[in-house]
Design a protein around this motif. Structure first.
Motif, PDB file in Angstrom:
ATOM      1  N   ALA A   1     -23.768  21.266 -26.742  1.00 29.13           N
ATOM      2  CA  ALA A   1     -24.225  22.336 -25.852  1.00 29.13           C
ATOM      3  C   ALA A   1     -25.719  22.595 -26.017  1.00 29.13           C
ATOM      4  O   ALA A   1     -26.426  22.865 -25.039  1.00 29.13           O
ATOM      5  N   GLU A   2     -26.194  22.510 -27.256  1.00 30.70           N
ATOM      6  CA  GLU A   2     -27.623  22.731 -27.514  1.00 30.70           C
ATOM      7  C   GLU A   2     -28.490  21.674 -26.831  1.00 30.70           C
ATOM      8  O   GLU A   2     -29.639  21.945 -26.474  1.00 30.70           O
ATOM      9  N   LYS A   3     -27.947  20.488 -26.633  1.00 34.13           N
ATOM     10  CA  LYS A   3     -28.716  19.384 -26.052  1.00 34.13           C
ATOM     11  C   LYS A   3     -28.398  19.158 -24.572  1.00 34.13           C
ATOM     12  O   LYS A   3     -28.944  18.232 -23.962  1.00 34.13           O
ATOM     13  N   ALA A   4     -27.545  19.981 -24.004  1.00 36.70           N
ATOM     14  CA  ALA A   4     -27.095  19.757 -22.631  1.00 36.70           C
ATOM     15  C   ALA A   4     -28.268  19.781 -21.649  1.00 36.70           C
ATOM     16  O   ALA A   4     -29.145  20.643 -21.743  1.00 36.70           O
TER      17      ALA A   4
ATOM     18  N   ASP B   1     -22.864  25.504 -20.466  1.00 32.86           N
ATOM     19  CA  ASP B   1     -21.827  26.540 -20.444  1.00 32.86           C
ATOM     20  C   ASP B   1     -20.443  25.944 -20.688  1.00 32.86           C
ATOM     21  O   ASP B   1     -19.626  26.510 -21.420  1.00 32.86           O
ATOM     22  N   HIS B   2     -20.187  24.785 -20.087  1.00 36.03           N
ATOM     23  CA  HIS B   2     -18.884  24.135 -20.271  1.00 36.03           C
ATOM     24  C   HIS B   2     -18.657  23.759 -21.741  1.00 36.03           C
ATOM     25  O   HIS B   2     -17.588  24.030 -22.303  1.00 36.03           O
TER      26      HIS B   2
ATOM     27  N   ALA C   1     -15.984  27.431 -28.199  1.00 33.01           N
ATOM     28  CA  ALA C   1     -15.385  28.760 -28.400  1.00 33.01           C
ATOM     29  C   ALA C   1     -13.865  28.688 -28.345  1.00 33.01           C
ATOM     30  O   ALA C   1     -13.161  29.347 -29.135  1.00 33.01           O
ATOM     31  N   ARG C   2     -13.329  27.882 -27.443  1.00 28.50           N
ATOM     32  CA  ARG C   2     -11.864  27.716 -27.343  1.00 28.50           C
ATOM     33  C   ARG C   2     -11.274  27.190 -28.640  1.00 28.50           C
ATOM     34  O   ARG C   2     -10.260  27.707 -29.135  1.00 28.50           O
ATOM     35  N   LEU C   3     -11.920  26.180 -29.218  1.00 25.69           N
ATOM     36  CA  LEU C   3     -11.390  25.605 -30.458  1.00 25.69           C
ATOM     37  C   LEU C   3     -11.569  26.561 -31.633  1.00 25.69           C
ATOM     38  O   LEU C   3     -10.677  26.670 -32.498  1.00 25.69           O
ATOM     39  N   ASN C   4     -12.691  27.245 -31.695  1.00 27.76           N
ATOM     40  CA  ASN C   4     -12.910  28.192 -32.791  1.00 27.76           C
ATOM     41  C   ASN C   4     -11.928  29.349 -32.737  1.00 27.76           C
ATOM     42  O   ASN C   4     -11.469  29.836 -33.767  1.00 27.76           O
TER      43      ASN C   4
END
Length: 379
Positions: A356-359, A366-367, A373-376
């Motif tokens: 995500a940081e490199k998107a 965002d995806h 977040a879903r996995l965490n």
């Protein structure tokens, strides 16, 4: 006045003038003046041969622009630029003109801008809006590109593969602002395919159509990305898929496989599956092996790792990913997907966050953030 007709004819007129030896920038100015003449005159009396009329008028405009030069130069221009009788004006110079716009001395950004302006017929303002830059900036870019190609040889088509690369770059810009660049790229590639027997041209057209067929399912109403496996396949354009598959099959029958044909074959296998679970991953992996043989691209190797993970298991896919450059775009996202399939949710979440940081885009960032977040949340 049929604006679509003028837009289709303009690059053909430009191709005729430049093929006959006219300076690129001067020829384009002459074509624009001829189009203005057409807008003024055609509503009252449209000519029987619109293309020949435009070539004649543009040629005369070009000659008028050089009246300050020597009489000898004017005579030479008349020999080259006055329309010739017969079917000469019907010759399609699409590949010649695209070759000039995609000259190897141009940067990709300049080649794209010049192609959209000279061949696509888009205004400078439309191109600037599509690339989210000021109109003055885009005008300078196009002017520099014209100056760069002014002295380039233009007596035969250039490397068609250089043209295809630029067309695919245009396609991948997608839809921004007033101009739908994906559809524009498809339109230009159709023009090229109508004049070329090269199966790679057909392969690129098929690839574009297969990707474009999934367009409506690729994002939610709010603009969020929808991964291929989660897309509503009833929203795919089945008629476009069928057209693409027919084009691809005829290209493959020529037995001259190239990268775009192989990519299109992979996209066709995805399109053929009624659900993600029914995807023919073994055959997709075979096509990726062919693509690796043809290109050896690290991006292809990364995509092949996904297919390898589907066929031989996620750990095998991860071993293939580990051999690739850590800075390769989207490498972390692929690693995250394979770690999740392997059951290592903590590492998958970490990789999703890193990806995500490199998107490259906000939607992709965002995806990937939501996946982390879903996995965490589930641990």
């Amino acid at each position: 006045m049929n604006e679509e007709l003028l837009r289709d004819l303009a690059p053909r007129v430009l191709g005729v003038l430049v093929r006959r030896g006219a300076d690129f920038a001067a020829a384009e100015d002459a074509v624009q003046e001829a189009l203005l003449e057409a807008v003024r005159r055609w509503p009252d009396a449209r000519p029987d041969e619109p293309l020949g009329w435009l070539v004649t008028v543009a040629g005369r405009k070009l000659i008028d622009a050089h009246r300050a030069e020597s009489a000898r130069h004017r005579r030479e221009l008349r020999v080259h630029l006055e329309p010739e009788p017969g079917p000469t004006e019907q010759a399609d110079d699409t590949l010649l003109l695209l070759s000039r716009c995609c000259h190897p001395s141009l940067t990709p950004a300049s080649a794209i801008a010049l192609t959209l302006r000279a061949v696509g017929g888009l205004t400078t303002a439309q191109i600037a809006q599509a690339f989210l830059v000021p109109e003055a900036t885009m005008a300078q870019r196009i002017s520099r590109a014209k100056r760069t190609v002014t002295g380039a040889q233009f007596d035969r088509p250039g490397d068609v593969h250089a043209v295809l690369r630029v067309l695919y770059l245009i396609f991948n810009e997608g839809f921004t602002g007033e101009v739908d660049l994906a559809e524009e790229a498809i339109r230009l590639t159709r023009q090229l395919a109508a004049t070329s027997e090269d199966p790679e041209v057909a392969g690129l057209l098929a690839l574009m159509l297969l990707h474009h067929a999934r367009r409506r399912a690729r994002r939610t109403a709010e603009g969020a990305l929808v991964p291929l496996a989660e897309q509503d396949r009833s929203r795919w354009d089945t008629a476009m898929v069928a057209e693409a598959v027919d084009i691809l099959q005829r290209a493959l029958a020529k037995d001259a496989l190239g990268e775009y044909q192989a990519q299109a074959a992979i996209a066709a296998l995805h399109a053929d599956a009624a659900s993600a679970e029914e995807t023919d991953w073994p055959q997709i992996l075979e096509w990726y092996d062919e693509l690796m043989r043809l290109s050896g691209s690290p991006v292809v190797a990364l995509n092949r790792a996904v297919a390898l993970g589907e066929v031989d298991g996620p750990l095998v896919g991860l071993r293939a990913v580990e051999q690739l450059d850590p800075e390769l775009p989207r490498r972390d996202a692929v690693a995250a997907y394979l770690h999740e399939r392997a059951g290592d949710l903590a590492e998958a979440a970490r990789c999703y966050a890193l990806a995500a940081e490199k998107a490259p885009t906000v939607a992709e960032r965002d995806h990937l953030t939501k996946q982390a977040a879903r996995l965490n949340a589930g641990r």
